[in-house]
Design a protein around this motif. Structure first.
Motif, short mmCIF file in Angstrom:
data_model
loop_
_atom_site.label_atom_id
_atom_site.label_comp_id
_atom_site.label_asym_id
_atom_site.label_seq_id
_atom_site.Cartn_x
_atom_site.Cartn_y
_atom_site.Cartn_z
N ASP A 49 -12.21 -33.91 7.57
CA ASP A 49 -11.11 -34.87 7.47
C ASP A 49 -10.27 -34.51 6.25
O ASP A 49 -10.62 -34.84 5.13
N GLU A 50 -9.16 -33.82 6.48
CA GLU A 50 -8.35 -33.36 5.36
C GLU A 50 -7.68 -34.49 4.59
O GLU A 50 -7.12 -34.27 3.52
N GLN A 51 -7.76 -35.70 5.09
CA GLN A 51 -7.26 -36.85 4.35
C GLN A 51 -8.11 -37.11 3.11
O GLN A 51 -7.75 -37.86 2.24
N LYS A 52 -9.26 -36.46 3.04
CA LYS A 52 -10.16 -36.64 1.90
C LYS A 52 -9.79 -35.75 0.73
O LYS A 52 -10.42 -35.81 -0.31
N VAL A 53 -8.77 -34.91 0.89
CA VAL A 53 -8.30 -34.08 -0.22
C VAL A 53 -7.85 -34.99 -1.35
O VAL A 53 -7.14 -35.97 -1.14
N GLY A 54 -8.29 -34.69 -2.55
CA GLY A 54 -7.97 -35.52 -3.71
C GLY A 54 -9.07 -36.49 -4.07
O GLY A 54 -9.08 -37.02 -5.17
N ASN A 55 -10.02 -36.70 -3.17
CA ASN A 55 -11.13 -37.59 -3.48
C ASN A 55 -12.07 -36.93 -4.48
O ASN A 55 -12.16 -35.71 -4.56
N ILE A 56 -12.78 -37.76 -5.20
CA ILE A 56 -13.81 -37.28 -6.13
C ILE A 56 -15.15 -37.49 -5.44
O ILE A 56 -15.44 -38.59 -4.97
N ILE A 57 -15.94 -36.43 -5.38
CA ILE A 57 -17.24 -36.53 -4.71
C ILE A 57 -18.36 -36.07 -5.61
O ILE A 57 -18.14 -35.33 -6.57
#
Length: 158
Positions: A49-57
């Protein structure tokens, strides 16, 4: 805040240009110490899910560093680590980890790490990082790949 734009220099200072309302993503309205960090075991499914780019994991599946590339002859002067891990089905996958030249990492002796060679062969039991995206092409074609972006040494658990 995650901002997408072009990086350049003006009078010796780094700047981001071509920023519009559509390429600014608010990551959190909270103080930095209150940002939620998603714990991820199945990276392959998560990054689909490229919408997760920018998330911190917080990656809890071990990552073994198999190779590296130091861009010493390029403007970025960044290091890119290649890591392998086992996905939820036990299949070996690869992911890249970027260490920007502006990120100062220090080894156990307090010396600055200037090459990805320091990490080769090591296994990160856990890694807290930003999910990024790298597209080397200049042709406006969406054909890059997800990468993990390391920001500080304390985000690595060996």
């Amino acid at each position: 805040v995650i901002i997408t734009g072009q990086i350049g220099y003006y009078s010796g200072s780094l700047q981001v240009t071509n920023v519009t309302r559509t390429n600014v993503k608010v990551q959190s309205m909270k103080d930095q110490d209150k940002i939620s960090i998603e714990e991820v075991q199945d990276l392959k499914t998560y990054i689909a899910d490229e919408q997760k780019v920018g998330n911190i994991i917080k990656m809890t599946t071990p990552l073994t560093i198999t190779s590296y590339y130091d861009a010493t002859a390029e403007d970025s002067n960044a290091s890119t680590l290649t890591a392998t891990y086992k996905d939820a089905n036990g299949v070996t996958q690869r992911i890249t980890i970027r260490i920007d030249a502006n990120i100062a990492l220090f080894d156990e002796n307090g010396d600055r790490i200037t090459s990805g060679s320091y990490f080769k062969g090591k296994t990160f039991k856990e890694l807290t990082c930003i999910v990024g995206y790298y597209d080397p092409s200049q042709d406006e074609t969406h054909n890059g790949s997800i990468q993990l972006m390391l920001t500080k040494m304390s985000d690595i658990v060996y």
